[in-house]
Design a protein around this motif. Structure first.
Motif, PDB file in Angstrom:
ATOM      1  N   LEU A 131       0.948  -1.413   0.060  1.00  0.00           N
ATOM      2  CA  LEU A 131       0.187   0.267   0.084  1.00  0.00           C
ATOM      3  C   LEU A 131       1.054   1.577  -0.195  1.00  0.00           C
ATOM      4  N   PRO A 132       1.040   1.920  -0.884  1.00  0.00           N
ATOM      5  CA  PRO A 132       1.717   3.400  -1.079  1.00  0.00           C
ATOM      6  C   PRO A 132       1.156   4.316  -0.427  1.00  0.00           C
ATOM      7  N   VAL A 133       1.463   4.595   0.442  1.00  0.00           N
ATOM      8  CA  VAL A 133       1.645   6.256   1.626  1.00  0.00           C
ATOM      9  C   VAL A 133       2.378   7.424   0.845  1.00  0.00           C
ATOM     10  N   LEU A 134       0.860   8.221   0.689  1.00  0.00           N
ATOM     11  CA  LEU A 134       1.381   9.125  -0.254  1.00  0.00           C
ATOM     12  C   LEU A 134       1.747  10.482   0.878  1.00  0.00           C
ATOM     13  N   ARG A 135       2.487  10.891   0.819  1.00  0.00           N
ATOM     14  CA  ARG A 135       3.051  12.236   1.890  1.00  0.00           C
ATOM     15  C   ARG A 135       3.475  13.425   1.030  1.00  0.00           C
ATOM     16  N   SER A 136       2.642  13.977   0.294  1.00  0.00           N
ATOM     17  CA  SER A 136       3.249  14.775  -0.801  1.00  0.00           C
ATOM     18  C   SER A 136       3.198  15.938  -0.259  1.00  0.00           C
ATOM     19  N   ALA A 137       3.504  16.890  -1.244  1.00  0.00           N
ATOM     20  CA  ALA A 137       3.980  18.573  -0.893  1.00  0.00           C
ATOM     21  C   ALA A 137       2.584  19.308  -1.420  1.00  0.00           C
ATOM     22  N   ASP A 138       2.065  19.131  -1.913  1.00  0.00           N
ATOM     23  CA  ASP A 138       0.291  19.322  -2.379  1.00  0.00           C
ATOM     24  C   ASP A 138      -0.086  18.746  -3.278  1.00  0.00           C
ATOM     25  N   ALA A 139      -1.179  18.833  -3.275  1.00  0.00           N
ATOM     26  CA  ALA A 139      -2.354  18.326  -3.900  1.00  0.00           C
ATOM     27  C   ALA A 139      -2.195  17.913  -5.459  1.00  0.00           C
ATOM     28  N   GLY A 140      -1.616  18.525  -5.829  1.00  0.00           N
ATOM     29  CA  GLY A 140      -0.921  18.338  -7.350  1.00  0.00           C
ATOM     30  C   GLY A 140      -0.022  17.620  -7.385  1.00  0.00           C
ATOM     31  N   GLN A 141       1.224  17.162  -6.544  1.00  0.00           N
ATOM     32  CA  GLN A 141       1.970  16.040  -6.592  1.00  0.00           C
ATOM     33  C   GLN A 141       1.672  14.919  -5.923  1.00  0.00           C
ATOM     34  N   ALA A 142       0.264  14.652  -5.079  1.00  0.00           N
ATOM     35  CA  ALA A 142      -0.364  13.618  -4.719  1.00  0.00           C
ATOM     36  C   ALA A 142      -1.286  12.813  -6.079  1.00  0.00           C
ATOM     37  N   GLU A 143      -2.272  13.947  -6.852  1.00  0.00           N
ATOM     38  CA  GLU A 143      -2.583  13.303  -7.776  1.00  0.00           C
ATOM     39  C   GLU A 143      -1.282  12.776  -9.000  1.00  0.00           C
ATOM     40  N   ARG A 144      -0.006  13.807  -9.219  1.00  0.00           N
ATOM     41  CA  ARG A 144       0.693  13.294 -10.517  1.00  0.00           C
ATOM     42  C   ARG A 144       1.139  11.813  -9.417  1.00  0.00           C
ATOM     43  N   ALA A 145       1.180  11.852  -8.349  1.00  0.00           N
ATOM     44  CA  ALA A 145       1.902  10.157  -7.980  1.00  0.00           C
ATOM     45  C   ALA A 145       0.979   9.120  -8.045  1.00  0.00           C
ATOM     46  N   THR A 146      -0.327   9.710  -7.886  1.00  0.00           N
ATOM     47  CA  THR A 146      -1.892   8.365  -7.670  1.00  0.00           C
ATOM     48  C   THR A 146      -1.933   7.859  -9.041  1.00  0.00           C
ATOM     49  N   ARG A 147      -1.566   8.910 -10.256  1.00  0.00           N
ATOM     50  CA  ARG A 147      -2.018   8.157 -11.337  1.00  0.00           C
ATOM     51  C   ARG A 147      -0.596   7.448 -12.179  1.00  0.00           C
ATOM     52  N   ALA A 201      -5.185   0.280  -5.084  1.00  0.00           N
ATOM     53  CA  ALA A 201      -4.804   0.746  -3.468  1.00  0.00           C
ATOM     54  C   ALA A 201      -3.841   1.858  -3.728  1.00  0.00           C
ATOM     55  N   VAL A 202      -4.263   3.159  -2.879  1.00  0.00           N
ATOM     56  CA  VAL A 202      -3.168   4.031  -2.567  1.00  0.00           C
ATOM     57  C   VAL A 202      -3.695   5.253  -1.456  1.00  0.00           C
ATOM     58  N   GLU A 203      -3.361   5.210  -0.574  1.00  0.00           N
ATOM     59  CA  GLU A 203      -3.478   5.888   0.811  1.00  0.00           C
ATOM     60  C   GLU A 203      -2.698   7.272   0.598  1.00  0.00           C
ATOM     61  N   LEU A 204      -3.208   8.767   0.691  1.00  0.00           N
ATOM     62  CA  LEU A 204      -3.540  10.384   0.961  1.00  0.00           C
ATOM     63  C   LEU A 204      -3.500   9.526   1.747  1.00  0.00           C
ATOM     64  N   THR A 205      -2.768  10.893   2.586  1.00  0.00           N
ATOM     65  CA  THR A 205      -2.873  11.692   3.806  1.00  0.00           C
ATOM     66  C   THR A 205      -3.362  13.105   3.873  1.00  0.00           C
ATOM     67  N   THR A 206      -3.646  12.943   4.917  1.00  0.00           N
ATOM     68  CA  THR A 206      -4.206  14.551   5.351  1.00  0.00           C
ATOM     69  C   THR A 206      -3.278  15.737   5.771  1.00  0.00           C
ATOM     70  N   SER A 207      -1.871  15.272   6.190  1.00  0.00           N
ATOM     71  CA  SER A 207      -0.704  16.549   6.476  1.00  0.00           C
ATOM     72  C   SER A 207      -0.393  16.469   4.745  1.00  0.00           C
ATOM     73  N   THR A 208      -0.853  16.522   3.155  1.00  0.00           N
ATOM     74  CA  THR A 208      -0.123  16.602   2.333  1.00  0.00           C
ATOM     75  C   THR A 208      -0.999  18.354   2.597  1.00  0.00           C
ATOM     76  N   ALA A 214      -7.414  16.286  -3.621  1.00  0.00           N
ATOM     77  CA  ALA A 214      -6.610  15.755  -4.144  1.00  0.00           C
ATOM     78  C   ALA A 214      -7.365  13.974  -4.083  1.00  0.00           C
ATOM     79  N   VAL A 215      -7.893  13.896  -2.760  1.00  0.00           N
ATOM     80  CA  VAL A 215      -8.715  12.986  -3.167  1.00  0.00           C
ATOM     81  C   VAL A 215      -9.729  12.521  -4.111  1.00  0.00           C
ATOM     82  N   ALA A 216     -10.804  14.039  -4.380  1.00  0.00           N
ATOM     83  CA  ALA A 216     -11.721  14.167  -4.732  1.00  0.00           C
ATOM     84  C   ALA A 216     -11.598  13.481  -6.254  1.00  0.00           C
ATOM     85  N   ARG A 217     -10.238  13.950  -7.062  1.00  0.00           N
ATOM     86  CA  ARG A 217      -9.251  13.745  -8.118  1.00  0.00           C
ATOM     87  C   ARG A 217      -9.415  12.624  -8.399  1.00  0.00           C
TER      88      ARG A 217
END
Length: 208
Positions: free
Chosen positions: A15-31, A40-47, A53-56
């Motif tokens: 399970l990749p856990v993404l702690r990204s610098a911003d929403a755009g980076q999280a979206e790119r990493a997820t893609r 399955a990908v886990e984004l975090t509330t620290s981003t 990012a979650v909605a997209r």
């Protein structure tokens, strides 16, 4: 009928856990992860901007055309849980026992992978939901998972924290159902795809 998020995690096994610098980076990493064979990908509330990012990400598809299974981690409050679920999260994750988030997830009928470290915390989470995040996993090591598995044979156990990609197989062999990885995943698409292909296990038997 689609697979339960826990069935997806158990089949994916990483399970990749993404702690990204911003929403755009999280979206790119997820893609990128979805294109490499992850679902399955886990984004975090620290981003910053994590709910956007979650909605997209929730509307994205994996390499097989299946809808992404997006989780939100570091969820410990009612407000975070509600925001994550409103954004389309398929499951929630906490790093430690979090009653507020647990109640919100239960009310909305969404799986909550609750964190714990002591055997008592982990067993309590398993009694409630059949699953637990073991955090910080590196403190106990694979032998700790092996001991937990002996007394919780049917639990979905997801150790996370301080684990490198090259160590995942040791944790799986010790009894982990899946392993959370926050850093160190290959940047090269081919290597990333090979890693997911190597670790993937069988799914639940239905077309998911």
């Amino acid at each position: 009928m689609s697979c339960h998020p826990y069935a997806v995690l158990a089949a994916q096994r990483l399970l990749p856990v993404l702690r990204s610098a911003d929403a755009g980076q999280a979206e790119r990493a997820t893609r990128e992860l979805l294109g490499a064979g992850c679902r399955a990908v886990e984004l975090t509330t620290s981003t910053p901007g994590w709910a956007r990012a979650v909605a997209r990400a929730a509307g994205m598809r994996d390499a097989r055309g299946r809808r992404a299974v997006i989780g939100v981690g570091t969820v410990t409050t009612t407000a975070q849980a509600e925001d994550a679920l409103d954004a389309g999260a398929a499951f929630l994750v906490s790093p430690y026992p979090a009653p507020e988030a647990r109640e919100a997830a239960s009310r909305r009928g969404v799986p909550f992978l609750e964190g714990g470290f002591t055997p008592g915390e982990i067993a309590a989470a398993v009694r409630r939901a059949g699953a637990a995040k073991v955090f910080p996993a590196h403190v106990g090591g694979p032998d700790f998972i092996r001991s937990l598995r002996a007394v919780l044979p049917d639990a979905l156990l997801v150790p996370t924290g301080g684990i490198r990609p090259g160590e995942v197989r040791r944790w799986l062999d010790a009894g982990a159902s899946a392993v959370g990885i926050g850093s160190g995943l290959p940047a090269e698409p081919g290597e990333l795809a090979a890693l997911f292909a190597e670790l993937a296990g069988p799914c639940c038997g239905q077309e998911c």
